[in-house]
Design a protein around this motif. Structure first.
Motif, PDB file in Angstrom:
ATOM      1  N   GLY A 157      26.345  42.375  36.777  1.00  0.00           N
ATOM      2  CA  GLY A 157      25.501  41.345  37.260  1.00  0.00           C
ATOM      3  C   GLY A 157      25.800  39.789  37.111  1.00  0.00           C
ATOM      4  O   GLY A 157      25.250  38.925  37.808  1.00  0.00           O
ATOM      5  N   ASN A 158      27.095  39.780  36.780  1.00  0.00           N
ATOM      6  CA  ASN A 158      27.925  38.544  36.583  1.00  0.00           C
ATOM      7  C   ASN A 158      28.893  38.342  37.709  1.00  0.00           C
ATOM      8  O   ASN A 158      29.340  39.493  38.191  1.00  0.00           O
ATOM      9  N   TYR A 159      29.224  37.148  37.700  1.00  0.00           N
ATOM     10  CA  TYR A 159      30.409  36.935  38.700  1.00  0.00           C
ATOM     11  C   TYR A 159      31.784  37.359  38.004  1.00  0.00           C
ATOM     12  O   TYR A 159      31.657  37.670  36.762  1.00  0.00           O
ATOM     13  N   TYR A 160      32.735  37.929  38.831  1.00  0.00           N
ATOM     14  CA  TYR A 160      33.885  38.332  38.196  1.00  0.00           C
ATOM     15  C   TYR A 160      34.706  36.810  37.528  1.00  0.00           C
ATOM     16  O   TYR A 160      34.587  35.970  37.863  1.00  0.00           O
ATOM     17  N   ASN A 184      44.340  34.311  40.261  1.00  0.00           N
ATOM     18  CA  ASN A 184      42.823  34.696  40.188  1.00  0.00           C
ATOM     19  C   ASN A 184      42.701  35.370  41.645  1.00  0.00           C
ATOM     20  O   ASN A 184      43.247  34.982  42.635  1.00  0.00           O
ATOM     21  N   SER A 185      41.935  36.534  41.437  1.00  0.00           N
ATOM     22  CA  SER A 185      41.814  37.633  42.402  1.00  0.00           C
ATOM     23  C   SER A 185      40.390  37.581  42.528  1.00  0.00           C
ATOM     24  O   SER A 185      39.443  36.995  41.862  1.00  0.00           O
ATOM     25  N   LYS A 186      39.700  38.710  43.441  1.00  0.00           N
ATOM     26  CA  LYS A 186      38.403  38.828  43.652  1.00  0.00           C
ATOM     27  C   LYS A 186      37.917  39.835  42.503  1.00  0.00           C
ATOM     28  O   LYS A 186      36.700  40.296  42.537  1.00  0.00           O
ATOM     29  N   PHE A 187      38.835  40.105  41.453  1.00  0.00           N
ATOM     30  CA  PHE A 187      38.501  41.247  40.378  1.00  0.00           C
ATOM     31  C   PHE A 187      38.551  40.312  39.196  1.00  0.00           C
ATOM     32  O   PHE A 187      38.541  39.114  39.342  1.00  0.00           O
ATOM     33  N   ASN A 188      38.311  41.135  37.934  1.00  0.00           N
ATOM     34  CA  ASN A 188      38.273  40.183  36.828  1.00  0.00           C
ATOM     35  C   ASN A 188      39.857  39.640  36.406  1.00  0.00           C
ATOM     36  O   ASN A 188      40.848  40.604  36.194  1.00  0.00           O
ATOM     37  N   ASP A 189      40.014  38.427  36.059  1.00  0.00           N
ATOM     38  CA  ASP A 189      41.237  37.743  35.783  1.00  0.00           C
ATOM     39  C   ASP A 189      41.055  37.173  34.422  1.00  0.00           C
ATOM     40  O   ASP A 189      39.972  36.292  34.402  1.00  0.00           O
ATOM     41  N   VAL A 190      41.612  37.406  33.585  1.00  0.00           N
ATOM     42  CA  VAL A 190      41.431  37.079  32.154  1.00  0.00           C
ATOM     43  C   VAL A 190      42.511  36.290  31.544  1.00  0.00           C
ATOM     44  O   VAL A 190      43.880  37.112  31.338  1.00  0.00           O
ATOM     45  N   ALA A 191      42.417  35.149  31.048  1.00  0.00           N
ATOM     46  CA  ALA A 191      43.693  34.296  30.412  1.00  0.00           C
ATOM     47  C   ALA A 191      43.857  35.234  28.890  1.00  0.00           C
ATOM     48  O   ALA A 191      42.981  35.291  28.160  1.00  0.00           O
TER      49      ALA A 191
END
Length: 483
Positions: A157-160, A184-191
């Motif tokens: 329910g949250n934005y990626y 950054n992509s349309k998927f999850n990108d995490v530092a």
């Protein structure tokens, strides 16, 4: 009317899981435990009573709001009602231990000022995972705020998640910027990690269906497209937060790969002489437990590892721990860093600055702007860590050739058989930051296009304290006559 008690139980669970309004969670669960059934059937539509575990859930809600005696009372009631061989018995006992430990920590709180980084950095969404370069001028973090790349909503329910960058002038942080479309992509990108000079970013994303570690390099004012780190880092599991040692020879990261001690463990990779990464090694049972360990961070002095764990002796949820590293890379028994940095909620992604008196971290503690916020802690009783910071600006005079490359080579004169540390100034600002360990004699070479422009010698005393050395260098390209 008991049907409403079961509704109260379900609503209480929802508020407890979301952690958005623990007061309401407590209110609903207090009502729910008025009618408990040992024969509760969650799948029976005619069920009117709450399960025995309602005491456990209420206890956790009390624990998260620091009502530790009330929490312990509910845990004990649940223990008494459940069969002795019930799987929850061990977890209930552990929660009682956490409450007792939390009370002892709260009675001996750290002398520290903790501040939310405020609306400039945090949002009403989840903002977490601060990673900084050595001089604290660059901070990358992760957020699922409105405005994410692709504007798509995940199954939760949250934005990626996207990666954001903020810069500091030494007093204030700039407005965070979405890092760029190459990362950054349309998927999850995490530092996941940032090099000491802020020019190498480690991250993970799940666009392939797995969370692999990638890297990107900052050059000529922009971040490069992401590249997979190494085959020895590749595994069909969750690979997450990482931290690289100052000299770039060791990479720590968290992974849920098979063969670990719990859900997520911390691993270490060594860089081989050919530049490739060796096979990852689990840090072992001294660090990893049957619970989760995440967000490793190696201090710039190379002698302290910080990480978060749901195991060990903690106050509840994820707590931050430290482990000292000796000269043989052996790790000491972890220590809880204490209250009020650690709370009964979740604290993670801890980054202690080079001086050792300021730290950044993420927390779900009440009072934040969103589900998870980024905080800064100022420690008043911590001694400064004995490291020497060599920093300055490299200026290339009359640079007509945009390809001119400046490098700084750092040699340990007691170990000249080993390759030097190689550092590059920021390609946009020319700034560089290098950490020198005490008790060593260094030779510093400043190079332009592989030619030595300047050489310095710095001896750092064994008993030295924290210090900063400013060395700025002006370089002028040398034109060689063609023959």
């Amino acid at each position: 009317m008991r049907i409403y008690l079961l509704i109260h139980y379900n609503l209480g669970i929802c508020y407890l899981r979301s952690k958005k309004d623990l007061g309401k969670a407590i209110g609903y669960l207090e009502k729910a435990i008025e009618h408990i059934s040992k024969k509760h059937n969650a799948f029976a539509y005619e069920e009117r009573n709450a399960p025995i575990s309602a005491h456990f859930e209420l206890g956790k809600a009390y624990q998260l709001t620091n009502k530790l005696d009330e929490a312990t009372s509910q845990f004990r009631k649940c223990i008494a009602l459940l069969p002795k061989r019930n799987l929850l018995q061990e977890e209930l006992s552990r929660h009682i231990e956490m409450c007792e430990f939390a009370k002892s920590q709260m009675a001996n709180r750290l002398n520290v000022k903790i501040s939310n980084l405020g609306e400039k950095i945090n949002s009403t969404y989840s903002d977490f995972g601060p990673i900084l370069n050595t001089d604290e001028s660059i901070m990358a973090f992760t957020s699922n705020r409105l405005g994410s790349t692709g504007q798509e909503i995940a199954k939760n329910g949250n934005y990626y998640n996207d990666i954001y960058i903020s810069n500091s002038d030494g007093h204030f942080w700039s407005d965070p910027q979405n890092i760029n479309g190459k990362i950054n992509s349309k998927f999850n990108d995490v530092a996941a990690g940032l090099s000491s000079d802020g020019q190498q970013l480690f991250l993970f994303n799940d666009q392939t269906g797995y969370s692999y570690l990638y890297q990107s390099n900052f050059f000529n004012g922009e971040w490069s497209p992401i590249e997979f780190i190494n085959e020895n880092m590749k595994d069909s599991s969750l690979e997450s937060h990482s931290s690289i040692s100052l000299d770039g020879s060791l990479l720590y990261f968290a992974s849920s790969r098979e063969g670990g001690y719990g859900g997520t463990d911390i691993y270490r990779c060594r860089k081989l002489p050919n530049g490739a990464w060796a096979k990852a090694e689990n840090l072992g049972p001294k660090i990893n437990t049957k619970h989760d360990e995440i967000s490793p961070y190696i201090h710039p002095n190379g002698s302290i590892l910080f990480f978060s764990s749901k195991g060990h002796q903690n106050l509840g949820g994820f707590d931050i721990f430290s482990s000292e590293i000796d000269e043989n890379q052996e790790l000491a028994t972890p220590k809880n860093i204490g209250y009020p940095v650690n709370t009964t909620g979740d604290e993670s992604y801890y980054v202690l600055n080079a001086e050792g008196r300021r730290a950044y971290f993420s927390s779900t503690k009440p009072g934040g702007l969103g589900n998870e916020d980024i905080y800064v802690a100022e420690f008043f009783d911590y001694e400064k860590i004995a490291v020497t910071i060599l920093k300055g600006t490299i200026t290339i005079k009359d640079q007509g050739d945009s390809e001119a490359q400046a490098e700084i080579l750092v040699y340990d004169n007691a170990d000249l058989s080993s390759p030097p540390g190689i550092f590059k100034p920021n390609s946009s600002t020319g700034k560089y930051v290098i950490v020198l360990k005490p008790g060593r004699d260094y030779k510093i070479e400043y190079l332009l296009n592989d030619l030595i422009v300047k050489t310095d010698h710095i001896f750092v005393l064994e008993e030295s304290v924290y210090q900063e050395i400013e060395k700025s260098v002006i370089m002028e390209p040398i034109e060689l006559d063609a023959e």
